[in-house]
Every structure is written in C-alpha cells, then in structure tokens.
Design a protein around this motif. Structure first.
Motif, PDB file in Angstrom:
ATOM      1  N   ASP A   1      -3.980  12.939   3.737  1.00  0.00           N
ATOM      2  CA  ASP A   1      -3.202  11.760   3.328  1.00  0.00           C
ATOM      3  C   ASP A   1      -4.100  10.816   2.556  1.00  0.00           C
ATOM      4  O   ASP A   1      -5.321  11.001   2.523  1.00  0.00           O
ATOM      5  CB  ASP A   1      -2.552  11.058   4.546  1.00  0.00           C
TER       6      ASP A   1
ATOM      7  N   ARG B   1       1.473  11.608   2.531  1.00  0.00           N
ATOM      8  CA  ARG B   1       0.916  12.484   3.581  1.00  0.00           C
ATOM      9  C   ARG B   1       1.342  13.918   3.313  1.00  0.00           C
ATOM     10  O   ARG B   1       2.541  14.203   3.200  1.00  0.00           O
ATOM     11  CB  ARG B   1       1.450  12.084   4.968  1.00  0.00           C
TER      12      ARG B   1
ATOM     13  N   SER C   1      -1.225   7.263  11.945  1.00  0.00           N
ATOM     14  CA  SER C   1      -0.120   6.444  12.463  1.00  0.00           C
ATOM     15  C   SER C   1       1.205   7.188  12.526  1.00  0.00           C
ATOM     16  O   SER C   1       2.042   6.894  13.377  1.00  0.00           O
ATOM     17  CB  SER C   1       0.017   5.153  11.645  1.00  0.00           C
TER      18      SER C   1
ATOM     19  N   GLU D   1       0.851  -1.187   0.000  1.00  0.00           N
ATOM     20  CA  GLU D   1       0.000   0.000   0.000  1.00  0.00           C
ATOM     21  C   GLU D   1       0.887   1.237   0.000  1.00  0.00           C
ATOM     22  O   GLU D   1       1.840   1.318   0.787  1.00  0.00           O
ATOM     23  CB  GLU D   1      -0.893  -0.006   1.241  1.00  0.00           C
TER      24      GLU D   1
ATOM     25  N   ASP E   1      -0.935  -4.620   8.889  1.00  0.00           N
ATOM     26  CA  ASP E   1      -0.390  -3.789   7.794  1.00  0.00           C
ATOM     27  C   ASP E   1       0.900  -3.078   8.222  1.00  0.00           C
ATOM     28  O   ASP E   1       0.959  -1.832   8.288  1.00  0.00           O
ATOM     29  CB  ASP E   1      -1.420  -2.732   7.336  1.00  0.00           C
TER      30      ASP E   1
ATOM     31  N   ARG F   1      -7.667  10.910   4.196  1.00  0.00           N
ATOM     32  CA  ARG F   1      -8.141  11.873   5.193  1.00  0.00           C
ATOM     33  C   ARG F   1      -8.394  13.202   4.500  1.00  0.00           C
ATOM     34  O   ARG F   1      -7.548  13.671   3.712  1.00  0.00           O
ATOM     35  CB  ARG F   1      -7.125  12.057   6.337  1.00  0.00           C
TER      36      ARG F   1
HETATM   37  P1  TMP Z   1      -2.422   5.622   8.718  1.00  0.00           P
HETATM   38  O1  TMP Z   1      -2.356   6.978   9.332  1.00  0.00           O
HETATM   39  O2  TMP Z   1      -3.307   4.663   9.481  1.00  0.00           O
HETATM   40  O3  TMP Z   1      -1.057   5.032   8.455  1.00  0.00           O
HETATM   41  O4  TMP Z   1      -3.123   5.759   7.301  1.00  0.00           O
HETATM   42  C1  TMP Z   1      -2.714   6.718   6.349  1.00  0.00           C
HETATM   43  C2  TMP Z   1      -3.790   6.872   5.282  1.00  0.00           C
HETATM   44  O5  TMP Z   1      -3.889   5.697   4.485  1.00  0.00           O
HETATM   45  C3  TMP Z   1      -5.193   7.082   5.863  1.00  0.00           C
HETATM   46  O6  TMP Z   1      -5.909   7.967   5.012  1.00  0.00           O
HETATM   47  C4  TMP Z   1      -5.831   5.710   5.813  1.00  0.00           C
HETATM   48  C5  TMP Z   1      -5.144   5.051   4.643  1.00  0.00           C
HETATM   49  N1  TMP Z   1      -4.916   3.621   4.851  1.00  0.00           N
HETATM   50  C6  TMP Z   1      -5.919   2.737   4.515  1.00  0.00           C
HETATM   51  O7  TMP Z   1      -6.987   3.131   4.042  1.00  0.00           O
HETATM   52  N2  TMP Z   1      -5.695   1.409   4.697  1.00  0.00           N
HETATM   53  C7  TMP Z   1      -4.546   0.926   5.199  1.00  0.00           C
HETATM   54  O8  TMP Z   1      -4.422  -0.298   5.358  1.00  0.00           O
HETATM   55  C8  TMP Z   1      -3.503   1.859   5.559  1.00  0.00           C
HETATM   56  C9  TMP Z   1      -2.190   1.389   6.132  1.00  0.00           C
HETATM   57  C10 TMP Z   1      -3.742   3.194   5.362  1.00  0.00           C
END
Ligand code: TMP
Ligand code: ADP
Ligand code: ASP
Length: 239
Positions: free
Chosen positions: A175, A94, A100, A90, A129, A199
C-alpha cells in the motif's frame, strides 16, 4: 537559488522559503514518527536515504506522465520543489491488506485486494487522520470534484508504475499514501514517496522492508530502506 527562512517543521521534514516565491527547499530530517506523532525517534541516515529515494521515485513517476512538484535534488538530504497550496487529503491505494484496513474491517493481514482499494484520509494529526469520503471533501471545501478525480486517476497510475518497479526488484507494493497540491491551478503530486509512507514486502518471504519495522519495533529500519533502494539499483550518498 538562495535558501531563506524555515516556513514549517513537520514530523519528518522541514520546508524553507527561497528567493523565488514559487519554490521551496524540502529538508528530510532523521526524525521518524508513527501513530500520528505519538512514537518518535531519530534514525541515523534516514533523512538522506528518504530524500534520495524520493528523488528517484518522483523521476520515475514524472516519466510515466504524473506531474510532480520536484525541481531537483540539492544535496544528500535536501530537494528543491514547487511551492503548492496543499490539499489536506491523503490518497491511499492498497494492493494487499495491512495496517488500518485490517483493524477497521477485520481482514487478515496479507489478503490480496483485487481490484486494489482506494481510500481518502483527512490530514489532521490531532484527529488521528480520520478516513473521509469524497462527499466530506466537497462539503468541507478540502478539494473540488475535478481535483478529487485527478488525484484518484494519478494515484492509480502511480500504483501501476510502482507495483511493477518494486516487483522487478523482488518486492510487493502492499500500500502507499500520496499527497497532492495545486500550483497555478494544476494538481501536482507533492510531499514524498519513500518507505516512510508505503508498505513493501519481500516477494518470497514477505519480510517487511518499510516503516512497519519502526512501528512494530522490528529493528534495522534504515538498513531495510537502503536494501529497498539497492534492489532498485540505487546507491546512496551521505555527505
Ligand atoms: P494505514 O494502514 O495506517 O491506513 O496506512 C496505509 C498506508 O499509507 C501505509 O503505507 C502508511 C501510509 N500512510 C502514511 O504514511 N501516513 C498517513 O497519515 C496515513 C493515513 C497513511
Ligand atoms: P507532517 O506535516 O505530516 O508532519 P512532514 O514532516 O513530511 O509532514 O512535513 C512536510 C510538510 O510539507 C507536510 O505538511 C506536507 O504536506 C508539506 N508539503 C509537501 N510538499 C509540499 C509542497 N510542494 N509545497 C508546500 N507544502 C508541501
Ligand atoms: N505518518 C504518520 C505519522 O508519522 C502515520 C504513521 O506512519 O503511522 O504519525
């Protein structure tokens, strides 16, 4: 085109075979999940909203030179896509710190990231993940060097296009996550782009308009997704 057997039911979508071995039907369900499936709920209209949102965004990306798996929208909550060999990595860009990266690096939410960061995560719910780097992807055979370069280039290009699109609608693209797959040797953008995988904040108030509303129990989840679509000039159908 004839829809055939279900091949895979994920956390939010199901994919079906068709009479054409190169094509799949992607059905966007109302199921909503977060924290790698630990929090789950059914949200009315979400499948239809995300399917139509995704079709709208994929068309914009395609027009900007990013080749995607989209063939066409079939109904309120289904689309026809090319059947790809998915790359289990993936790609996350950002523009503003949230989620995270704040937990991992102790960065306050809302910190502007200039230049934007680019991170890779292994698509594996059982492992939560985990974040990986290019060396892992190469050593474990998840992607080739050339595929990694293409994915990074296309993800940054998508960021340029979408940041401006959302800004024009009074929103900040904080992001997002993209997934890619291979179709007869070519890397194509796959899966979906919807408020489930990005986001988005209101530019003035910084109100959250994306899946953080679900993760953080803020309410009005689908209503906010519809508001995002409305600000981009979309109208949704639910039939
Ligand atoms: P995170 O802040 O949880 O790392 O996610 C960063 C962005 O990526 C947030 O918009 C959500 C998206 N994301 C997913 O939709 N699925 C996933 O498995 C991951 C790792 C991130
Ligand atoms: P998850 O598998 O993370 O629970 P979903 O519920 O969104 O996710 O399920 C959709 C699945 O379909 C995902 O595993 C995704 O990688 C896969 N997928 C998306 N687009 C394609 C495509 N064009 N060809 C094959 N698989 C795809
Ligand atoms: N999309 C992932 C899940 O459904 C991660 C998340 O959104 O929190 O669990």
């Amino acid at each position: 085109m004839e829809k055939r057997e279900e091949l895979y039911a994920g956390k939010a979508k199901s994919v079906y075979a068709t009479d054409n071995p190169d094509l799949l039907v992607m059905h966007f369900r109302n199921d909503t999940s977060a924290f790698d499936g630990k929090k789950r709920e059914q949200l009315e209209r979400k499948g239809a909203v995300n399917n139509q949102f995704n079709a709208f965004i994929m068309e914009k990306l395609q027009a900007a030179g990013i080749a995607t798996h989209m063939e066409k929208q079939l109904s309120a909550d289904e689309s026809l896509v090319k059947r790809l060999d998915m790359i289990p990595v993936e790609c996350v860009v950002r523009n503003i710190a949230a989620g995270s990266i704040c937990r991992r690096l102790g960065i306050p939410e809302g910190t502007e990231l200039n230049p934007p960061t680019y991170e890779l995560f292994l698509k594996n719910d059982a492992l939560g993940d985990p974040m990986i780097n290019e060396s892992h992807a190469l050593s474990f055979g998840w992607a080739t060097q050339e595929q990694l370069e293409t994915m990074q280039k296309l993800t940054f290009r998508a960021n340029e296009v979408l940041r401006q699109l959302f800004l024009d609608g009074g929103m900040l693209l904080v992001d997002f996550k993209l997934e890619f797959g291979v179709f007869h040797g070519e890397v194509l953008l796959a899966d979906e782009f919807s408020p489930d995988g990005c986001r988005l904040w209101d530019r003035q108030t910084r109100e959250k308009l994306d899946k953080d509303r679900f993760r953080q129990d803020l309410g009005n989840v689908v209503e906010s997704y519809e508001e995002v679509g409305r600000r981009l000039g979309m109208t949704f159908s639910y039939a």
